[in-house]
Motif scaffolding. Structure first.
Motif, short mmCIF file in Angstrom:
data_model
loop_
_atom_site.label_atom_id
_atom_site.label_comp_id
_atom_site.label_asym_id
_atom_site.label_seq_id
_atom_site.Cartn_x
_atom_site.Cartn_y
_atom_site.Cartn_z
N ARG A 1 0.83 -1.30 0.03
CA ARG A 1 0.04 -0.22 -0.07
C ARG A 1 0.85 1.22 -0.11
O ARG A 1 0.48 2.00 0.48
N SER A 2 2.13 1.03 -0.46
CA SER A 2 3.00 2.29 -0.24
C SER A 2 2.55 3.37 -1.60
O SER A 2 3.15 4.33 -1.76
N GLY A 3 1.94 2.84 -2.69
CA GLY A 3 1.72 3.60 -3.82
C GLY A 3 0.78 2.76 -4.74
O GLY A 3 0.29 1.59 -4.59
N GLN A 4 0.38 3.55 -5.77
CA GLN A 4 -0.76 2.83 -6.76
C GLN A 4 -0.58 3.58 -8.23
O GLN A 4 -0.19 4.87 -8.15
N ALA A 5 -0.93 2.95 -9.25
CA ALA A 5 -1.04 3.65 -10.54
C ALA A 5 -2.37 3.57 -10.87
O ALA A 5 -3.24 2.50 -10.49
N VAL A 6 -3.08 4.68 -11.44
CA VAL A 6 -4.36 4.70 -11.79
C VAL A 6 -4.63 5.15 -13.32
O VAL A 6 -4.19 6.28 -13.63
N ALA A 7 -5.42 4.26 -13.98
CA ALA A 7 -5.76 4.72 -15.27
C ALA A 7 -7.37 4.96 -15.17
O ALA A 7 -8.07 4.69 -14.44
#
Length: 305
Positions: free
Chosen positions: A46-52
């Motif tokens: 849960r340290s980061g995410q990518a969103v499309a």
């Protein structure tokens, strides 16, 4: 979800799924409203995410969701689920994945040699009722093996780390079914147990306590045989285990429609089985697909002869 690792599965409607390195899933997304939707890929810690953005018009952007809380690991992820042993009144502190001090779990360094410990796992519903011989290797104990799961268990019906309490639909391995009938319906003629071993603090990774640079012989499959491979994860993190040249038939209660995969994720303290048809003669790579783990020693050769 309509395919897993390139092979068709019976369509499964979900809102989220957790996948390992090298796994692939084909999905059909069917938006129902005329608006932008967020497609989110989130790291397991849960340290980061990518969103499309999926939307009906160019230039639309969906709102990124807030990062979720860091998941925690418990005694269950060490293979010591006291709740399953009837110790429900025992309080066990959860362990934060981000801040966990793995040195506290180094049983080898602390001199806690459990190699001579005998446990009757049948009391916990883990009796071996197989009608075929089961081959178990002694785990090489030493600095590279910090923990051996005392009570490994099936976790096929669990959605993955950090997803236990979500309210939406999450894929579980137990739900996957091959769209077509499995090509080889023979029962296994034998079973081979393989332990996924490590010292997480020292970043040492191996199979059965032996890193690849110290391996003296490959895993032997006999041409034409049907065998069961049981993977036992003695570490506190999931490992995507990959076999070249042949597919795994994931033993998940699917009968003649077990999902066929080239990579399976083995959760912490999980005991997971796959059936393999040894169809192709030669030497084949067998390894964790977290490539740093593979490079550090969690690699072996499967020899079909």
């Amino acid at each position: 979800i309509v395919a897993a690792d390139g092979l068709n599965v019976q369509p499964l409607e979900v809102d989220e799924f957790q996948m390992g390195v090298a796994e692939t899933y084909d999905v059909i997304v069917e938006p129902r409203d005329d608006r932008a939707y967020a497609f989110v890929a989130e790291s397991i810690d849960r340290s980061g995410q990518a969103v499309a953005t999926f939307g009906p018009q160019p230039g639309m952007r969906a709102e990124a969701p807030a990062l979720r809380a860091v998941p925690t690991l418990t005694m269950k992820d060490m293979g010591m689920d006291h709740g399953a042993m009837g110790h429900d009144d025992m309080e066990m502190d959860s362990m934060d994945m981000a801040a966990m001090d793995h040195s506290e779990m180094d049983h080898a360094a602390m001199g806690h040699d459990m190699g001579g410990m005998s446990m009757d796992h049948s009391a916990y519903g883990m009796a071996n009722d197989a009608s075929w011989p089961v081959e178990k290797k002694d785990i090489k104990r030493g600095p590279g093996v910090a923990n051996v799961a005392m009570m490994p268990m099936s976790r096929l019906d669990e959605p993955g780390i950090g997803l236990e309490d979500v309210s939406h639909r999450v894929m579980r391995y137990s739900q996957l079914r091959s769209l077509t009938r499995n090509p080889d319906l023979r029962p296994p003629g034998r079973e081979m147990e393989i332990h996924l071993t490590s010292n997480m603090e020292r970043y040492m990774w191996s199979f059965d306590g032996v890193k690849f640079s110290e391996v003296t012989e490959p895993f032997i499959f006999h041409e034409g045989e049907r065998l069961r491979v049981t993977l036992i994860n003695d570490s506190m993190m999931p490992h995507p285990i990959h076999l070249h040249g042949m597919f795994f038939d994931l033993v998940n209660g699917g009968g003649e429609h077990m999902p066929r995969k080239h990579t399976v994720v083995v959760k912490p303290a999980e005991k997971l089985s796959v059936d393999v048809s040894a169809e192709h003669v030669g030497d084949w790579a067998f390894h964790c697909h977290l490539l740093y783990h593979m490079d550090a020693g969690m690699f072996q050769v499967v020899r079909v002869s």
